[in-house]
Motif scaffolding. Structure first.
Motif, short mmCIF file in Angstrom:
data_model
loop_
_atom_site.label_atom_id
_atom_site.label_comp_id
_atom_site.label_asym_id
_atom_site.label_seq_id
_atom_site.Cartn_x
_atom_site.Cartn_y
_atom_site.Cartn_z
N LEU A 193 0.42 -1.40 0.09
CA LEU A 193 0.03 0.00 -0.22
C LEU A 193 0.99 1.17 -0.35
O LEU A 193 1.76 1.30 0.59
N PRO A 194 0.60 2.08 -0.52
CA PRO A 194 1.42 2.95 -0.35
C PRO A 194 1.59 4.36 0.46
O PRO A 194 -0.15 4.12 1.31
N TRP A 247 7.70 12.46 2.99
CA TRP A 247 7.82 11.37 1.37
C TRP A 247 6.82 10.37 1.11
O TRP A 247 6.43 10.59 1.54
N ALA A 248 7.19 9.88 -0.10
CA ALA A 248 5.98 8.81 -0.53
C ALA A 248 6.56 7.37 -0.62
O ALA A 248 7.64 7.42 -1.66
N LEU A 272 11.01 4.77 -2.54
CA LEU A 272 10.48 5.60 -1.68
C LEU A 272 11.62 6.74 -2.73
O LEU A 272 12.19 7.15 -2.83
N LEU A 273 10.32 7.94 -2.63
CA LEU A 273 10.84 9.25 -3.16
C LEU A 273 10.36 10.36 -2.32
O LEU A 273 9.96 10.63 -0.99
N PHE A 296 1.29 16.45 -1.18
CA PHE A 296 0.40 14.77 -1.61
C PHE A 296 -1.65 15.02 -1.89
O PHE A 296 -1.82 14.49 -1.54
N GLY A 297 -2.18 16.64 -2.75
CA GLY A 297 -3.34 16.07 -3.26
C GLY A 297 -3.10 14.73 -3.98
O GLY A 297 -3.16 14.10 -5.03
N PRO A 298 -5.47 14.96 -4.61
CA PRO A 298 -5.54 14.01 -5.36
C PRO A 298 -5.04 14.33 -6.61
O PRO A 298 -4.80 13.31 -7.12
N GLN A 299 -4.53 15.65 -7.02
CA GLN A 299 -3.81 15.99 -8.58
C GLN A 299 -2.47 15.34 -8.88
O GLN A 299 -2.01 15.41 -9.44
#
Length: 517
Positions: free
Chosen positions: A411-412, A440-441, A457-458, A466-469
């Motif tokens: 999962l993210p 981080w993502a 890992l970014l 980290f919005g939906p866009q």
């Protein structure tokens, strides 16, 4: 031809991704963008959301559309009760599929065949359209039905758990096992939408009327006109000199308005003009609609009309244009990444290409890692020191870290700031002062079942919401990395083997020379 949903695991992964996007959606348009983000295997599709005017109602109201040109989107205005499949799906709660020239709702400007799916969701219907001759296959129909069911489920869950009040915050996606993060998805009306939501998009506007005497150069107006031009408290019986009104306009607008009036004097008729006015903290936009009538002897007559405040429309159009420009830039980055990933020679080149494509979001470092028998194995990295990677390699996957969570749970994990990192991973609080990155993502990579599980890992230089866009770009990046990773792994293995073999055989010194000892 469309490839369809090729395997069950791909469809399940897409639904997992949709679930995460829906949990962060902030309205109907975000819901459709989330559906588009996971609809790639279906081909070129578009989505529309239509809602019943009330539970058990007899009219469908178009609410949002995305993904296809206007001719394939529902027309403004209600769709009355009829035999149209979209209404039947909403009223009966049954998914309907079709293809050919039959339409799910009126599309008078569309031409050619299309496959469509009308899927009940909450108190309305989701419609997916795919122009072209190809029908939905069984896997695609099941995927679409599950996606619509997931939209309804997330909508109801968000309605029950949505916090109230003006200070709501979307926050990051919490990894399972960590503290839950509040969600805030204002779902459509039949899903307990916020009070005051109007599917008709009816809104009040501020306007005013005026009469301009071209012979005397004076204006008589009502309170609304005076207020819109910054003349509050003006006596309605008084006449305002035209020159005073022109001087109240922003720089550049005075001359533009004078030129427009010169043209009106010479050509009586009906006219429309949009112009700027001064506002506290900026400018507003007014639309003037007027008719000019010449005098009996042909002399300049009078101009009568109305002005309407259209500032909100222009601001909305500006935001939409900015979103479209941003989407185009992201599409360009995704296409560039797809080309570089397809030609990358090894995992190092692949990671570097991904890092370059995500500079648009502010990412400046990436780690590619895999599951090595329950331990974290770093494949390669960009933007990190060798010491950092040495400290990370070999960690158990049960470790409470974003990359380990993404790799173990598939999962993210999004961490928008160091404060969020400390809240979700308290044991890392002591190392926060030494961290160079601020958000981080961690994203699982969709690799074949026979391969080792992988994730990336970014890291970002600044806090990132980290919005939906953002998530379509992140999802597409993960997909492309997953597709190319196996090939790049094989290249790395073959290259290492070739280097080892070359080390076994010293170079030929040439004729007449003896090899070095």
């Amino acid at each position: 031809m469309t490839a369809g949903i090729p395997v069950r695991s791909a469809g399940a992964a897409a639904l997992d991704g949709l679930h995460q996007l829906l949990l962060r959606a902030d309205g109907p348009h975000d819901v459709l963008e989330a559906l588009l983000a996971v609809s790639g295997p279906l081909g070129r599709v578009g989505w529309s959301l239509m809602l019943l005017d009330e539970p058990g109602g007899r009219r469908l109201l178009p609410d949002a559309a995305a993904g296809l040109p206007p001719e394939w989107s529902p027309e403004p205005g209600p769709l009355p009760e009829s035999r149209w499949p979209a209404f039947r799906a909403a009223a009966e709660g049954a998914a309907l599929f079709g293809s050919g020239l039959r339409r799910p709702f009126p599309l008078p400007a569309a031409s050619g065949s299309a496959a469509w799916a009308a899927l009940p969701a909450g108190g309305g219907v989701l419609v997916c359209l795919r122009p072209g001759p190809h029908r939905w296959n069984g896997r695609e129909q099941r995927f679409l039905a599950r996606a619509a069911a997931l939209v309804g489920t997330c909508g109801r869950r968000a309605a029950r758990t949505r916090p109230h009040g003006p200070g709501r915050s979307r926050g990051p996606v919490a990894a399972p096992g960590s503290a839950p993060v509040p969600r805030s998805w204002p779902v459509p009306r039949s899903w307990r939408a916020p009070e005051g939501w109007d599917p008709l998009r009816l809104r009040a506007v501020e306007c005013g009327e005026f009469t301009l005497d071209l012979a005397t150069g004076t204006v008589r107006c009502d309170d609304g006109f005076a207020r819109l031009h910054g003349l509050d408290g003006l006596d309605r019986r008084s006449r305002v000199p035209l020159g005073l009104l022109l001087r109240l306009l922003p720089p550049g607008e005075e001359r533009r308005m004078a030129l427009a009036l010169d043209r009106v004097r010479g050509r009586p008729g009906s006219w429309e003009l949009v112009y700027r006015v001064r506002r506290e903290g900026g400018f507003g936009q007014l639309r003037a609609e007027a008719s000019c009538v010449a005098g009996a002897d042909g002399s300049p007559g009078v101009v009568r009309g109305r002005v309407t405040d259209v500032t909100a429309e222009f601001e909305a159009a500006g935001r939409q244009a900015a979103r479209l420009r941003q989407q185009l830039r992201r599409q360009e980055h995704i296409l560039a990444l797809a080309a570089e990933a397809a030609s990358a020679a090894g995992t190092e080149e692949l990671a570097a290409a991904a890092c370059r494509s995500l500079q648009l979001l502010g990412a400046d470092a990436i780690v590619l890692a895999e599951d090595d028998g329950g331990s974290l194995q770093v494949i390669t990295s960009v933007g990190h020191t060798a010491e950092d990677m040495a400290a990370t390699a070999g960690l158990p996957l049960e470790s409470r870290l974003p990359l380990c969570d993404a790799l173990r749970l598939r999962l993210p994990v999004f961490v928008p700031s160091p404060q969020d990192l400390a809240e979700r991973y308290p044991h890392l609080t002591a190392v926060l002062p030494g961290l160079r990155r601020r958000s981080w993502a961690a994203l699982p990579l969709p690799v074949p079942a026979a391969s080792r599980a992988a994730a990336c890992l970014l890291s970002f230089e600044r806090p990132h919401a980290f919005g939906p866009q953002d998530e379509p770009l992140l999802v597409a990046t993960a997909e492309l990395l997953g597709i190319a990773l196996d090939r790049c792994r094989a290249y790395d293995t073959a290259r290492a083997r070739a280097v080892d073999l070359l080390g076994l055989f010293p170079p030929d010194p040439g004729p007449g020379r003896s090899p070095a000892p």
